[in-house]
Design a protein around this motif. Structure first.
Motif, PDB file in Angstrom:
ATOM      1  N   ASP A  55       1.001  -1.313   0.072  1.00 24.80           N
ATOM      2  CA  ASP A  55      -0.115   0.076  -0.128  1.00 24.80           C
ATOM      3  C   ASP A  55       0.742   1.290   0.023  1.00 24.80           C
ATOM      4  OD1 ASP A  55      -1.814   1.892   0.275  1.00 24.80           O
ATOM      5  OD2 ASP A  55      -3.273   0.616   1.873  1.00 24.80           O
ATOM      6  N   GLU A  68       0.617   4.251  -1.106  1.00 25.50           N
ATOM      7  CA  GLU A  68      -0.090   5.453  -0.892  1.00 25.50           C
ATOM      8  C   GLU A  68      -0.108   5.709   0.820  1.00 25.50           C
ATOM      9  OE1 GLU A  68      -4.321   8.066  -1.622  1.00 25.50           O
ATOM     10  OE2 GLU A  68      -4.201   6.116  -2.028  1.00 25.50           O
ATOM     11  N   LEU A  69      -0.590   4.484   1.558  1.00 22.15           N
ATOM     12  CA  LEU A  69      -0.811   4.676   3.102  1.00 22.15           C
ATOM     13  C   LEU A  69       0.784   4.852   3.372  1.00 22.15           C
ATOM     14  CD1 LEU A  69      -2.286   4.335   5.425  1.00 22.15           C
ATOM     15  CD2 LEU A  69      -1.983   1.930   5.143  1.00 22.15           C
ATOM     16  N   HIS A 106       2.074   8.321   3.295  1.00 25.40           N
ATOM     17  CA  HIS A 106       1.385   9.277   4.137  1.00 25.40           C
ATOM     18  C   HIS A 106       1.841   9.023   5.415  1.00 25.40           C
ATOM     19  CE1 HIS A 106      -1.869  11.526   6.354  1.00 25.40           C
ATOM     20  NE2 HIS A 106      -1.985  10.449   7.037  1.00 25.40           N
ATOM     21  N   GLN A 145      -4.944  -1.814   6.801  1.00 19.89           N
ATOM     22  CA  GLN A 145      -5.643  -1.387   5.584  1.00 19.89           C
ATOM     23  C   GLN A 145      -7.182  -1.393   5.840  1.00 19.89           C
ATOM     24  OE1 GLN A 145      -4.787  -4.494   2.563  1.00 19.89           O
ATOM     25  NE2 GLN A 145      -3.527  -2.994   1.649  1.00 19.89           N
ATOM     26  N   ARG A 193      -7.359   2.333   6.935  1.00 18.35           N
ATOM     27  CA  ARG A 193      -6.796   3.072   5.998  1.00 18.35           C
ATOM     28  C   ARG A 193      -7.470   4.336   5.802  1.00 18.35           C
ATOM     29  NH1 ARG A 193      -6.547   3.779   0.102  1.00 18.35           N
ATOM     30  NH2 ARG A 193      -4.404   3.394  -0.406  1.00 18.35           N
ATOM     31  N   ASP A 194      -8.841   4.562   5.718  1.00 17.33           N
ATOM     32  CA  ASP A 194      -9.294   5.826   5.329  1.00 17.33           C
ATOM     33  C   ASP A 194      -8.915   6.660   6.568  1.00 17.33           C
ATOM     34  OD1 ASP A 194     -10.306   4.747   2.923  1.00 17.33           O
ATOM     35  OD2 ASP A 194     -12.482   4.294   3.783  1.00 17.33           O
ATOM     36  N   ARG A 195      -9.152   6.169   7.701  1.00 19.42           N
ATOM     37  CA  ARG A 195      -9.078   7.218   8.883  1.00 19.42           C
ATOM     38  C   ARG A 195      -7.564   7.628   9.113  1.00 19.42           C
ATOM     39  NH1 ARG A 195     -12.545   4.237  13.559  1.00 19.42           N
ATOM     40  NH2 ARG A 195     -11.950   6.164  14.955  1.00 19.42           N
ATOM     41  N   LEU A 254      -5.386   7.934   6.590  1.00 20.43           N
ATOM     42  CA  LEU A 254      -5.131   8.935   5.343  1.00 20.43           C
ATOM     43  C   LEU A 254      -5.508  10.218   5.561  1.00 20.43           C
ATOM     44  CD1 LEU A 254      -5.607   6.516   2.219  1.00 20.43           C
ATOM     45  CD2 LEU A 254      -3.450   7.409   2.953  1.00 20.43           C
ATOM     46  N   ALA A 255      -6.727  10.380   6.360  1.00 19.17           N
ATOM     47  CA  ALA A 255      -7.513  11.559   6.450  1.00 19.17           C
ATOM     48  C   ALA A 255      -6.894  12.145   7.742  1.00 19.17           C
ATOM     49  CB  ALA A 255      -9.039  11.276   6.762  1.00 19.17           C
TER      50      ALA A 255
END
Length: 754
Positions: free
Chosen positions: A466, A468-469, A472, A525, A528-530, A532-533
């Motif tokens: 991953d 992108e993760l 970040h 994963q 993941r959304d939390r 990245l934000a």
């Protein structure tokens, strides 16, 4: 059951039948659940006295001491020390001397032996069996031979015998197949079929609930003495027997055929029996695990199958692995894990030989940790649970002098102790097999180099799967050192409750020592959304109280990640050295859990080389060995000229090899199917890929494994890091570069253009 009387408010045993030495000792309360602290007069010889009283009652046809109250009975029994003939005194006391005088001499002799006042002179049950009274009936009973346990050094099949008349055996077989199963299995299935023990006991008024307000004393003195409340009878002994009805369970299993209780282990077909309910069972096998574990019929089949396989362990080790990949029935989990970990030998003798009582410096830390370890569980939070924890942990520390106790070892012990609560030796043996496989050298006094390497490889795995993760988390400085150490040091037992650990470890034990990396990435994963934000502080807060993780999804994704990871990408120089090829490793290779799973191969010239930790930390992407590359490219050496050719096994290439040497070097010899993107001109000043003949091809492979090959390690690492920045997943570097491939003769030279 009562911790030698500590857990109950009543003396154990019926006063009339207690041996004099038991009465003389009185009630002795220990300060802790440690049996060795307490004198134990009660034993086989005490039971011989009780047997003597029962035999006496049977002979004279009446109960003894009925006219005396309890204290009088106890006094009378103690005065028997002063008499010459216990039998005559008892007979005179109860007015049955005539009956006693008419008894055969052999019976009188047996009663005298049983009712010998001093335990030192009283025979043991074994000695009693040699009495003349038994001489006629003894040959009718086969001698009892205690069966060897699953893990012992003795031969389990040594005393197996078949009756001489086999046809008689067939007639004797009970058609009530459920009655053939062990009481533990039947009780477990009874609960699954809707049985509720507490409800049954409440209905029979054995458990009586009383409102708390009614338990308060009515009148209280300053010194604490209270009046007004009678003693609560529910805390006293109630010897009522409650028979649990099997009607509901039998009704549930009415469609299960007899063949389900005797599965054929040599049959390679589906293990599901061909009964009326076969279709339902096949359907059940596809249901989510949590539902399968509550399905009575499905569990019956799985329990019987695993019971048969485990009885044939280690001969059936292969099949245990195969069936464990489907699922492991909860009732059989403790033994199945032991089999998967390769536990063998006389584990009880080994455990008993370890000194678990002598104080050691670690005792204080163990005492602090145990009351904080999975204390939501009634079993592990009980005083007996704490005592068992203490013994197993001390046994591990004492028997591993080169390793030390680190906080977290208690969490690691918890699943094994829970599953083998009444078998500490097996809990210890499983833990001792688990740690070297998954946590080799994690418990050294100075384990920083091991943990640092582990976390670096984990960082590379995040970048591999991953990017992108990974980008970040690296930008905000949220590195694995801040959150992942308790994950790996306790193999996730510190962060998940036991019911989730069981499902996670069912799969973990089928993978090799690199599988935990994939579990770690799968957890990230899910969040993941939390992640990245959020920034650094929010991420720290998120991990301080980890949100709910869907463990079934985590397991599925871990397996998928593992399948995508080249074997050598997770190489660690501090991992457990591969064992020499033996029976156990042969099992692993013949029944791989995943397509890429197999025992660690012996090191060759094409294997990965160890590099300094700082160099490893400087590389974002993992390295893979030349061996892996050759395997993934499906190259074979054919004929006398060693001309590399592609295997015809699969039509689609598994990966793309990007050769970043200059075009002159590339033309002199390259890996078959590779593309050439020279490092010097690959990227623009802004960090974008320069448009070239192979750029489109590289982009079309985004998502597949891409291996960067060159002759300068620094350049390949930089090229890989650029691609990770551009969110290319599954980027790795060839360890040792093109020079590793040259001696193999696998480089091709393009045909000259005419």
């Amino acid at each position: 059951m009562t911790a030698y009387g500590d857990d109950v408010d009543f003396p154990i045993g019926y006063p009339s039948y207690l041996a004099p030495e038991v009465i003389a000792q009185g009630i002795f309360k220990t300060s802790d659940h440690v049996p060795s602290e307490k004198p134990l007069p009660s034993g086989p010889k005490s039971d011989v006295w009780s047997l003597g009283i029962i035999l006496f009652e049977l002979c004279v046809g009446r109960k003894l001491f009925q006219s005396l109250d309890i204290s009088e009975r106890l006094k009378f029994l103690l005065t028997l020390d002063c008499v010459d003939d216990t039998i005559i005194v008892l007979a005179e006391e109860h007015g049955c001397l005539d009956i006693i005088k008419e008894l055969p001499e052999t019976v009188i002799d047996l009663l005298k032996k049983c009712l010998t006042f001093h335990p030192s002179k009283r025979p043991t049950p074994d000695e009693l069996m040699q009495d003349n009274v038994f001489s006629e009936v003894l040959p009718l009973y086969p001698p009892f031979i205690k069966p060897a346990s699953l893990f012992s050094s003795s031969l389990r099949c040594a005393d197996l015998t078949l009756p001489e008349d086999i046809s008689q055996l067939c007639e004797d077989i009970n058609s009530d197949y459920l009655a053939e199963r062990s009481i533990e299995e039947v009780y477990y299935l009874w609960c699954l079929a809707g049985g509720d023990l507490e409800k049954e006991l409440v209905n029979k008024e054995i458990i009586r609930s009383k409102p708390p307000i009614c338990t308060l004393p009515n009148f209280l003195f300053e010194d604490g003495e209270s009046f007004g409340q009678g003693r609560d009878r529910s805390s006293l002994l109630d010897d009522t027997t409650v028979t649990l009805s099997l009607c509901q369970l039998r009704n549930r299993l009415k469609d299960v055929g007899g063949e389900a209780f005797y599965p054929l282990l040599e049959d390679d077909q589906s293990n599901l029996p061909h009964s009326n309910s076969n279709n339902e069972l096949s359907a059940a096998a596809t249901l989510p695990l949590i539902i399968r574990e509550r399905d009575t019929e499905y569990q019956l089949n799985r329990i019987i199958l695993f019971d048969r396989l485990l009885k044939a362990y280690p001969y059936k080790k292969n099949q245990i692995w195969k069936e464990a990949r489907v699922d492991i029935p909860p009732l059989m989990r403790g033994l199945t894990w032991a089999a998967l970990l390769g536990v063998e030998g006389a584990i009880h003798a080994k455990y008993d030989a370890i000194d678990k009582d002598t104080p050691i410096p670690t005792d204080r830390q163990i005492e602090v940790d145990i009351p904080r370890c999975h204390q939501y569980d009634e079993l592990l939070s009980s005083p007996e649970g704490h005592a068992k924890f203490r013994r197993v942990l001390k046994a591990w520390v004492v028997s591993h002098p080169d390793l030390v106790y680190w906080q977290g070892l208690d969490s690691l012990c918890a699943p094994f102790l829970y599953l083998n609560f009444n078998n500490e030796a097996l809990a210890y043996a499983c833990m001792s097999a688990f740690i070297p496989k998954y946590l080799y050298n994690f418990f050294l006094k100075d384990n920083s180099h091991v943990i640092q390497e582990y976390l670096t490889v984990f960082s590379q795995m995040i970048a591999f799967h991953d990017p992108e993760l990974s980008n970040h988390l690296n930008e905000i400085g949220f590195i694995p050192d801040l959150y992942a150490i308790p994950w790996f040091l306790t193999m996730f037992t510190h962060v998940f409750p036991l019911h989730k650990i069981f499902h996670l470890w069912d799969t973990l034990l089928l993978g090799n020592s690199s599988f935990p990396f994939c579990i770690g990435v799968a957890i990230l994963q899910q969040l993941r959304d939390r992640l990245l934000a959020n920034g650094f502080n929010e991420c720290i807060l998120l991990f301080s109280d980890l949100p709910e993780i869907d463990i079934e999804r985590c397991v599925r994704e871990s397996i998928n990640l593992f399948c995508w990871t080249p074997k050598s990408a997770t190489y660690r120089q501090h991992a457990q050295p591969p064992k020499p090829t033996s029976d156990s490793s042969g099992v692993r290779s013949s029944t791989p859990y995943f397509p890429t799973e197999c025992p660690d191969p012996p090191k060759t010239d094409l294997s990965r080389e160890s590099i300094p930790l700082n160099d490893l930390k400087s590389e974002v992407s993992p390295r893979i060995s030349a061996e892996d590359l050759i395997d993934l490219c499906e190259l074979t050496v054919t004929g006398h000229f060693k001309t590399p050719t592609k295997k015809t096994k699969s039509s689609k290439p598994k990966l793309l090899v990007v050769d970043i040497r200059n075009s002159e070097d590339f033309v002199r010899g390259h890996i078959s199917g590779s593309i050439n993107i020279p490092f010097s001109t690959a990227f623009t000043a802004e960090g974008e890929l320069t448009q070239g003949p192979y750029t489109a091809m590289l982009q079309s492979f985004k998502g597949k494994v891409i291996v960067i090959v060159g002759n300068v390690a620094k350049h390949t690492a930089e090229f890989a890091a650029h691609l990770v920045k551009m969110k290319y997943p599954r980027i790795c570097i060839l360890d040792g570069g093109i020079n590793k491939i040259k001696p193999t003769g696998l480089l091709t030279v393009p045909s000259p253009q005419i």
